[in-house]
Write a protein that holds these residues in place. Structure first.
Motif, PDB file in Angstrom:
ATOM      1  N   LEU A   3     127.329  83.173  35.127  1.00 57.02           N
ATOM      2  CA  LEU A   3     126.870  83.512  33.785  1.00 57.02           C
ATOM      3  C   LEU A   3     127.244  84.950  33.428  1.00 57.02           C
ATOM      4  N   SER A   4     127.074  85.852  34.381  1.00 59.07           N
ATOM      5  CA  SER A   4     127.430  87.259  34.142  1.00 59.07           C
ATOM      6  C   SER A   4     128.926  87.413  33.907  1.00 59.07           C
ATOM      7  N   ILE A   5     129.728  86.765  34.733  1.00 59.69           N
ATOM      8  CA  ILE A   5     131.182  86.854  34.578  1.00 59.69           C
ATOM      9  C   ILE A   5     131.606  86.248  33.240  1.00 59.69           C
ATOM     10  N   GLY A   6     131.000  85.113  32.888  1.00 59.04           N
ATOM     11  CA  GLY A   6     131.317  84.486  31.600  1.00 59.04           C
ATOM     12  C   GLY A   6     130.960  85.379  30.429  1.00 59.04           C
ATOM     13  N   LEU A  10     133.622  86.847  27.684  1.00 58.86           N
ATOM     14  CA  LEU A  10     133.444  86.653  26.246  1.00 58.86           C
ATOM     15  C   LEU A  10     133.350  87.983  25.506  1.00 58.86           C
ATOM     16  N   PHE A  11     132.630  88.931  26.083  1.00 60.32           N
ATOM     17  CA  PHE A  11     132.484  90.245  25.461  1.00 60.32           C
ATOM     18  C   PHE A  11     133.845  90.929  25.312  1.00 60.32           C
ATOM     19  N   VAL A  12     134.616  90.924  26.368  1.00 57.32           N
ATOM     20  CA  VAL A  12     135.938  91.561  26.319  1.00 57.32           C
ATOM     21  C   VAL A  12     136.849  90.814  25.345  1.00 57.32           C
TER      22      VAL A  12
END
Length: 155
Positions: A3-6, A10-12
């Motif tokens: 979830l953190s990596i996703g 998405l943010f980037v």
């Protein structure tokens, strides 16, 4: 972890696609959080400070993490590491730069006009909240205890 990596991906991705929209979304989210949850964050910081002082003066202060007879390092070395980490990690720059920034850009919790004499106490108050006893309680004690426990007791 997925979830953190996703979220980071998405943010980037959104930042690369439309940086202005991402900036606006972050500004709206920050303003909402400050207005609706700002007092709670400050109460949590104060509670964290009281917990840290309570642990320090209670019998729990004598607890040893990691089932060791003697700690790996003495109190002087431990305090030196904490002080150098916090001061080197941000205090050298931000402790001097943050009051100036808050003087030029009024923090959301205050309504003073930026750059005026009325903005000085507000800028200092915001900076003291970030670099005063509250920050030391969060970073220098409770976070260190939790990380040490997970490292030594939980592997």
């Amino acid at each position: 972890m997925g979830l953190s990596i996703g979220f980071i991906i998405l943010f980037v991705a959104f930042s690369l696609i439309d940086a202005d929209a991402m900036t606006a979304a972050i500004s709206v989210g920050f303003a909402w959080t400050t207005k609706n949850l700002g007092a709670y964050f400050q109460l949590l910081l104060l509670l964290n400070l009281f917990i840290a002082v309570g642990v320090a003066v209670s019998p729990a202060a004598r607890a040893r993490i990691g089932d060791r007879q003697r700690p790996d390092m003495g109190t002087f070395k431990w305090v030196s590491i904490i002080l150098c980490t916090l001061l080197g990690g941000g205090g050298v720059f931000f402790a001097a730069g943050e009051p100036i920034y808050h003087f030029v850009v009024t923090p959301p919790a205050f309504s003073s006009e930026p750059g005026t004499p009325a903005a000085v106490p507000n800028a200092l108050a915001q900076s003291f909240m970030h670099w005063g006893f509250h920050a030391w309680a969060v970073l220098g004690t409770l976070a260190a205890i939790v990380l040490s426990h997970h490292h030594y007791d939980r592997g």
